[in-house]
Scaffold this motif. Structure first.
Motif, PDB file in Angstrom:
ATOM      1  N   ALA A   1      -4.636   1.646  -4.695  1.00 51.79           N
ATOM      2  CA  ALA A   1      -3.789   2.557  -6.053  1.00 51.79           C
ATOM      3  C   ALA A   1      -2.413   2.497  -5.709  1.00 51.79           C
ATOM      4  O   ALA A   1      -1.698   2.390  -6.468  1.00 51.79           O
ATOM      5  CB  ALA A   1      -4.444   3.881  -6.073  1.00 51.79           C
ATOM      6  N   ALA A   2      -2.270   2.899  -4.194  1.00 53.33           N
ATOM      7  CA  ALA A   2      -0.618   3.036  -3.721  1.00 53.33           C
ATOM      8  C   ALA A   2      -0.086   1.642  -4.136  1.00 53.33           C
ATOM      9  O   ALA A   2       1.130   1.491  -4.445  1.00 53.33           O
ATOM     10  CB  ALA A   2      -0.798   3.410  -2.460  1.00 53.33           C
ATOM     11  N   GLY A   3      -0.792   0.568  -3.692  1.00 52.09           N
ATOM     12  CA  GLY A   3      -0.104  -0.718  -3.768  1.00 52.09           C
ATOM     13  C   GLY A   3       0.015  -1.154  -5.354  1.00 52.09           C
ATOM     14  O   GLY A   3       1.262  -1.439  -5.576  1.00 52.09           O
ATOM     15  N   TRP A   4      -0.791  -0.669  -6.447  1.00 49.89           N
ATOM     16  CA  TRP A   4      -0.515  -0.786  -7.471  1.00 49.89           C
ATOM     17  C   TRP A   4       0.784   0.075  -8.057  1.00 49.89           C
ATOM     18  O   TRP A   4       1.373  -0.375  -8.772  1.00 49.89           O
ATOM     19  CB  TRP A   4      -1.839  -0.598  -8.543  1.00 49.89           C
ATOM     20  CG  TRP A   4      -2.757  -1.650  -8.418  1.00 49.89           C
ATOM     21  CD1 TRP A   4      -3.893  -1.569  -7.787  1.00 49.89           C
ATOM     22  CD2 TRP A   4      -2.431  -2.838  -9.050  1.00 49.89           C
ATOM     23  NE1 TRP A   4      -4.579  -2.811  -7.931  1.00 49.89           N
ATOM     24  CE2 TRP A   4      -3.734  -3.531  -8.981  1.00 49.89           C
ATOM     25  CE3 TRP A   4      -1.755  -3.449  -9.892  1.00 49.89           C
ATOM     26  CZ2 TRP A   4      -3.935  -5.042  -9.251  1.00 49.89           C
ATOM     27  CZ3 TRP A   4      -1.643  -4.812 -10.370  1.00 49.89           C
ATOM     28  CH2 TRP A   4      -2.982  -5.444 -10.278  1.00 49.89           C
ATOM     29  N   LEU A   5       0.534   1.392  -7.681  1.00 51.68           N
ATOM     30  CA  LEU A   5       1.825   2.029  -7.890  1.00 51.68           C
ATOM     31  C   LEU A   5       3.059   1.487  -7.349  1.00 51.68           C
ATOM     32  O   LEU A   5       4.087   1.481  -8.201  1.00 51.68           O
ATOM     33  CB  LEU A   5       1.648   3.671  -7.463  1.00 51.68           C
ATOM     34  CG  LEU A   5       0.734   4.433  -8.059  1.00 51.68           C
ATOM     35  CD1 LEU A   5       0.384   5.760  -7.413  1.00 51.68           C
ATOM     36  CD2 LEU A   5       1.061   4.771  -9.608  1.00 51.68           C
ATOM     37  N   GLY A  61       0.956  -1.259  -0.132  1.00 50.46           N
ATOM     38  CA  GLY A  61      -0.165   0.220  -0.009  1.00 50.46           C
ATOM     39  C   GLY A  61       0.887   1.252   0.102  1.00 50.46           C
ATOM     40  O   GLY A  61       1.936   1.102  -0.698  1.00 50.46           O
ATOM     41  N   MET A  62       0.319   2.285   0.584  1.00 49.50           N
ATOM     42  CA  MET A  62       1.273   3.522   0.740  1.00 49.50           C
ATOM     43  C   MET A  62       2.413   3.175   1.299  1.00 49.50           C
ATOM     44  O   MET A  62       3.310   4.111   0.655  1.00 49.50           O
ATOM     45  CB  MET A  62       0.210   4.505   1.480  1.00 49.50           C
ATOM     46  CG  MET A  62       0.595   5.919   1.378  1.00 49.50           C
ATOM     47  SD  MET A  62       0.297   6.334  -0.464  1.00 49.50           S
ATOM     48  CE  MET A  62       1.833   7.922  -0.657  1.00 49.50           C
ATOM     49  N   MET A  63       2.610   2.496   2.380  1.00 48.70           N
ATOM     50  CA  MET A  63       3.881   2.557   3.019  1.00 48.70           C
ATOM     51  C   MET A  63       5.092   1.885   2.161  1.00 48.70           C
ATOM     52  O   MET A  63       6.102   2.235   2.044  1.00 48.70           O
ATOM     53  CB  MET A  63       3.820   1.849   4.271  1.00 48.70           C
ATOM     54  CG  MET A  63       3.056   2.616   5.420  1.00 48.70           C
ATOM     55  SD  MET A  63       4.067   4.228   5.849  1.00 48.70           S
ATOM     56  CE  MET A  63       2.832   4.968   6.950  1.00 48.70           C
ATOM     57  N   THR A  64       4.671   1.044   1.543  1.00 50.28           N
ATOM     58  CA  THR A  64       5.327   0.134   0.484  1.00 50.28           C
ATOM     59  C   THR A  64       6.001   1.121  -0.424  1.00 50.28           C
ATOM     60  O   THR A  64       7.184   1.097  -0.784  1.00 50.28           O
ATOM     61  CB  THR A  64       4.795  -0.935   0.089  1.00 50.28           C
ATOM     62  OG1 THR A  64       3.997  -1.905   0.877  1.00 50.28           O
ATOM     63  CG2 THR A  64       5.658  -1.908  -0.914  1.00 50.28           C
ATOM     64  N   SER A  89     -14.707   3.937   3.817  1.00 53.22           N
ATOM     65  CA  SER A  89     -15.313   3.693   2.774  1.00 53.22           C
ATOM     66  C   SER A  89     -14.530   2.913   1.535  1.00 53.22           C
ATOM     67  O   SER A  89     -13.483   2.725   1.715  1.00 53.22           O
ATOM     68  CB  SER A  89     -15.742   4.865   2.401  1.00 53.22           C
ATOM     69  OG  SER A  89     -14.636   5.701   1.820  1.00 53.22           O
ATOM     70  N   LYS A  90     -15.173   2.579   0.608  1.00 52.36           N
ATOM     71  CA  LYS A  90     -14.729   2.001  -0.728  1.00 52.36           C
ATOM     72  C   LYS A  90     -13.684   3.010  -1.388  1.00 52.36           C
ATOM     73  O   LYS A  90     -12.772   2.349  -1.727  1.00 52.36           O
ATOM     74  CB  LYS A  90     -15.728   1.754  -1.735  1.00 52.36           C
ATOM     75  CG  LYS A  90     -16.670   0.546  -1.216  1.00 52.36           C
ATOM     76  CD  LYS A  90     -17.381  -0.397  -2.283  1.00 52.36           C
ATOM     77  CE  LYS A  90     -18.285  -1.156  -1.927  1.00 52.36           C
ATOM     78  NZ  LYS A  90     -19.559  -0.724  -1.990  1.00 52.36           N
ATOM     79  N   THR A  91     -14.259   4.210  -1.342  1.00 50.40           N
ATOM     80  CA  THR A  91     -13.061   5.162  -1.678  1.00 50.40           C
ATOM     81  C   THR A  91     -11.898   5.125  -1.156  1.00 50.40           C
ATOM     82  O   THR A  91     -10.809   5.259  -1.760  1.00 50.40           O
ATOM     83  CB  THR A  91     -13.818   6.663  -1.604  1.00 50.40           C
ATOM     84  OG1 THR A  91     -15.099   6.507  -1.909  1.00 50.40           O
ATOM     85  CG2 THR A  91     -13.411   7.357  -2.679  1.00 50.40           C
ATOM     86  N   GLN A  92     -12.028   5.055   0.358  1.00 52.67           N
ATOM     87  CA  GLN A  92     -10.796   5.283   1.187  1.00 52.67           C
ATOM     88  C   GLN A  92      -9.818   4.189   0.977  1.00 52.67           C
ATOM     89  O   GLN A  92      -8.402   4.098   0.523  1.00 52.67           O
ATOM     90  CB  GLN A  92     -11.164   5.146   2.473  1.00 52.67           C
ATOM     91  CG  GLN A  92     -11.353   6.423   2.965  1.00 52.67           C
ATOM     92  CD  GLN A  92     -11.714   6.496   4.473  1.00 52.67           C
ATOM     93  OE1 GLN A  92     -12.950   6.113   4.855  1.00 52.67           O
ATOM     94  NE2 GLN A  92     -10.906   6.675   5.401  1.00 52.67           N
ATOM     95  N   ASN A  93     -10.413   2.895   0.999  1.00 51.56           N
ATOM     96  CA  ASN A  93      -9.521   1.762   0.355  1.00 51.56           C
ATOM     97  C   ASN A  93      -9.133   1.819  -0.922  1.00 51.56           C
ATOM     98  O   ASN A  93      -7.848   1.046  -1.235  1.00 51.56           O
ATOM     99  CB  ASN A  93     -10.332   0.439   0.686  1.00 51.56           C
ATOM    100  CG  ASN A  93     -10.747   0.156   2.039  1.00 51.56           C
ATOM    101  OD1 ASN A  93      -9.985   0.490   2.920  1.00 51.56           O
ATOM    102  ND2 ASN A  93     -11.869  -0.146   2.461  1.00 51.56           N
ATOM    103  N   THR A 135     -19.081   4.237   3.857  1.00 47.16           N
ATOM    104  CA  THR A 135     -19.761   4.051   2.539  1.00 47.16           C
ATOM    105  C   THR A 135     -21.172   4.533   2.251  1.00 47.16           C
ATOM    106  O   THR A 135     -21.560   5.329   1.493  1.00 47.16           O
ATOM    107  CB  THR A 135     -19.515   2.448   2.034  1.00 47.16           C
ATOM    108  OG1 THR A 135     -18.327   2.205   2.472  1.00 47.16           O
ATOM    109  CG2 THR A 135     -20.154   2.331   0.819  1.00 47.16           C
ATOM    110  N   ALA A 136     -22.053   4.471   3.300  1.00 43.28           N
ATOM    111  CA  ALA A 136     -23.356   4.898   3.491  1.00 43.28           C
ATOM    112  C   ALA A 136     -23.232   6.227   3.179  1.00 43.28           C
ATOM    113  O   ALA A 136     -24.216   7.121   2.497  1.00 43.28           O
ATOM    114  CB  ALA A 136     -24.151   4.475   4.352  1.00 43.28           C
TER     115      ALA A 136
END
Ligand code: ADP
Ligand code: MG
Length: 682
Positions: free
Chosen positions: A291-295, A112-115, A282-286, A363-364
């Motif tokens: 995204a960071a993981g993919w980057l 994630g981000m830290m990686t 929320s889904k958006t937060q995850n 999320t709600a």
């Protein structure tokens, strides 16, 4: 009940999994540690940030690029080594939280981000140090130290704002109802939960949360302990059984002897609400972390491809190829991504808390923008739920006061607004109440109990109809009255007519919702006349009267099957199934605990007006998150190919310095954009 997402924010190094299963007071203890831990983390980030920033100044001053930029030039013997020493210290000391975060992320389920940050700083440091000790290439120390400084600053600010938000949430949760019904002889008083002492006898009405640990001395009921034990099936309990603070009472009414002070239980309740609110993501937060993981994969993948391409398929040497690879890996780490969404979340939670919205399911909250129909409960939601008794009519020989006293004795055990109205009237008339036993409630229909050896029921007109009993004279008036009927051994002996007031905020709230194109409906267990009167007064799009609890949730389902995105607002035990069924469940803060426990969002000030705010603000929050994600990651689309040297032949190539400038810019844009959220709520 819905599944709220309880994810831990791995990179904040919150101590792992606070289980909600532990015994109530253990949990309380844990939460305090949690809090202190958080405060300690904030201090730690702050210290690392200050020390690193101070040490970064000489590193910047010694850098050739910065010197060129300011048109100054100086050097001394061994300057390169001094810079290397400082940068190495900064890498290990300032970079430590990120390196540790890398380890946590990899052991907890993926990069994630830290990686992403850890890759960038490790590559920058290792490569530059190799260059200092003889490798051909460029030194990236100043980029390294500024990257670490900015990341530390970002995390420090973020944690601080999350802490600020949690203070606001705590204040808010404290406003939630916190009274217990203490039994003293035949009398029942409302006392603060925090004032409960060991040995006190308390009454727990249907749908209420058990305020403190204790032992049942009278009554039986099903208790839902899922929040405490994870066991979702209600447990049948009766005299002599233990109850745990935090469990939710079913349809029976219980008298319980308190075993431990109420203060712990109450704090617990507050802390748990706040923790839940914080831990849901929320889904958006995850998405941001994913995204960071993919980057991180992209950084590694594109970096390696870049190296291979330049080293083996071009006239450039390996030194050039290595430098390109390092540049790609550093540039792929966007400062802004770590901040983009968390900053919005922190600001949005704090602002909603200040404005009377306690968000239990993010999320709600973010989905509230999609609401196309909203179903309101009437009693206690659109109306005050503050019933006054208009008249008492007796059909057999006894006196008005006698009937009222019997009714009040039974209703003392009910949580319903009607029950409160009847008890209040009996108190006003200073009646002596007989004692009632074997209380039970039938949701949406009424209550029953034994008084002086006879069974009494207090029920709705709908129930009379079901039983084939004719309505007596004087109840079919056009008056918007709520009438309940008293039966003795199944025989009608009288009725009580009550009236409620529409909340003053209801009209405005419904107008705003309708202006937004949202269909506004009402579903109530009350009779047709009262329902119609309220619906007309508030100009609703439609209403349903004499609705039983399961029918409320069927109604929601029906609307959903027609393609509506449905919100439900309610306060009572009878609303809980519908709150759970709806896409977004909104509970009124002054209502029962079950409603609050089931809902996604709680209106702590109990004002329907806050719903339109909720929708607007949820929409604004979602928009800001998406915008920030785009700002934070978007530049990579351009920056990565340029850093890899795709346009090298055209003479265009990004070096880490330009990359860092771009990143800082996108960070600043994200931070400012998040702040703009403040303008979206009054
Ligand atoms: P609402 O949907 O308006 O909140 P409920 O479903 O809680 O209403 O109640 C429906 C009807 O059931 C009430 O109007 C009343 O006639 C009857 N009822 C429910 N609880 C009680 C009670 N404690 N005492 C007397 N009547 C009750
Ligand atoms: Mg209600």
């Amino acid at each position: 009940m819905k599944n709220h997402e309880h994810h831990h924010n791995g990179h904040h190094e919150h101590e792992g999994g606070h289980d909600h299963k532990g015994h109530a007071s253990d949990h309380h203890q844990g939460s305090h540690d949690h809090h202190d831990h958080h405060a300690h983390m904030i201090e730690d980030f702050k210290k690392r940030f200050y020390i690193n920033t101070a040490l970064s100044i000489p590193v910047l001053a010694f850098s050739e690029m910065i010197q060129n930029f300011f048109g100054v030039e100086f050097s001394f013997l061994g300057m390169g080594y001094v810079a290397a020493g400082l940068a190495t210290f900064i890498f290990f000391y300032g970079g430590w939280p990120f390196l540790k975060g890398l380890k946590d992320e990899l052991s907890e389920g993926g990069p994630g981000m830290m990686t992403l940050i850890a890759i960038a700083i490790t590559v920058a440091w290792a490569y530059s140090t190799a260059v200092v000790f003889g490798l051909e290439g460029k030194v990236f120390y100043w980029e390294l130290v500024t990257l670490i400084d900015i990341m530390l600053l970002g995390h420090w600010l973020e944690m601080r704002s999350v802490m600020g938000a949690s203070k606001a949430l705590e204040k808010l949760a404290e406003l939630m109802p916190s009274e217990a019904h203490k039994v003293e002889g035949d009398d029942i008083h409302e006392v603060k939960i925090s004032e409960l002492k060991k040995g006190d006898i308390i009454l727990i009405k249907p749908g209420e949360k058990v305020p403190a640990d204790g032992k049942i001395v009278e009554g039986d009921s099903d208790l839902n302990e899922s929040a405490l034990t994870g066991e979702s099936k209600p447990v049948q309990k009766s005299q002599g059984d233990e109850v745990i603070g935090g469990a939710i009472n079913g349809d029976g009414s219980l008298k319980v002897e308190v075993k431990s002070s109420g203060e712990d239980s109450y704090l617990n309740k507050v802390i748990r609400l706040v923790e839940e609110a914080q831990q849901t993501k929320s889904k958006t937060q995850n998405l941001a972390n994913r995204a960071a993981g993919w980057l991180a994969y992209i950084a590694l993948g594109v970096g390696v491809v870049t190296f291979i391409a330049w080293a083996f398929f071009s006239a450039q040497g390996t030194d050039f190829a290595l430098e390109r690879m390092v540049t790609v890996m550093i540039i792929t780490c966007p400062h802004a991504l770590g901040l983009a969404v968390p900053l919005v979340v922190a600001i949005s939670t704090a602002l909603s808390a200040k404005n009377g919205l306690l968000i239990r399911n993010r999320t709600a909250f973010e989905n509230s923008r999609k609401i196309s129909a909203i179903v309101f409960d009437k009693t206690g939601t659109l109306t005050e739920g503050n019933f006054g008794v208009n008249r008492v009519e007796v059909l057999d020989g006894r006196s008005e006061d006698e009937l009222l006293a019997t009714a009040a004795a039974i209703e003392q055990s009910s949580e319903h607004p009607i029950a409160r109205g009847i008890v209040k009237e009996a108190k006003n008339r200073e009646l002596k109440l007989p004692s009632a036993s074997d209380f039970s409630a039938t949701k949406g229909k009424g209550v029953s109990a034994r008084v002086d050896g006879a069974t009494y029921q207090i029920v709705s007109p709908g129930y009379l109809k079901e039983e084939g009993i004719d309505l007596p004279e004087g109840t079919n008036s056009d008056k918007a009255e709520t009438v309940v009927f008293v039966l003795e051994e199944g025989k009608l002996i009288g009725f009580i007519a009550l009236a409620d007031q529409i909340r003053k905020e209801s009209k405005g709230a419904i107008k705003t919702l309708k202006e937004k194109g949202i269909k506004v409906l009402m579903a109530t267990g009350d009779n047709e006349q009262t329902a119609k009167a309220v619906a007309d007064e508030l100009e609703l799009d439609g209403y349903y009267s004499q609705v039983l609890p399961h029918q409320k949730s069927e109604l929601i389902e029906e609307l959903q099957s027609k393609g509506e995105y449905v919100a439900m607002t309610g306060d009572g035990v009878n609303d809980a199934p519908a709150l759970a069924k709806a896409d977004i469940g909104i509970a009124v803060g002054s209502g029962t605990d079950v409603a609050a426990e089931t809902a996604d969002i709680i209106l702590t000030e109990s004002s329907p007006e806050d719903i339109s705010r909720l929708i607007l603000f949820g929409r604004a929050t979602y928009k800001k998150m998406v915008q920030n994600l785009v700002w934070a990651t978007g530049y990579n689309v351009v920056a990565i190919p340029l850093a890899a040297g795709v346009l090298y032949s055209q003479g265009i190539m990004i070096n880490p310095a330009v990359g860092a400038a771009l990143m800082s810019l996108s960070t600043i844009i994200c931070a400012a954009n998040a702040q703009l959220l403040r303008l979206k709520i009054r």
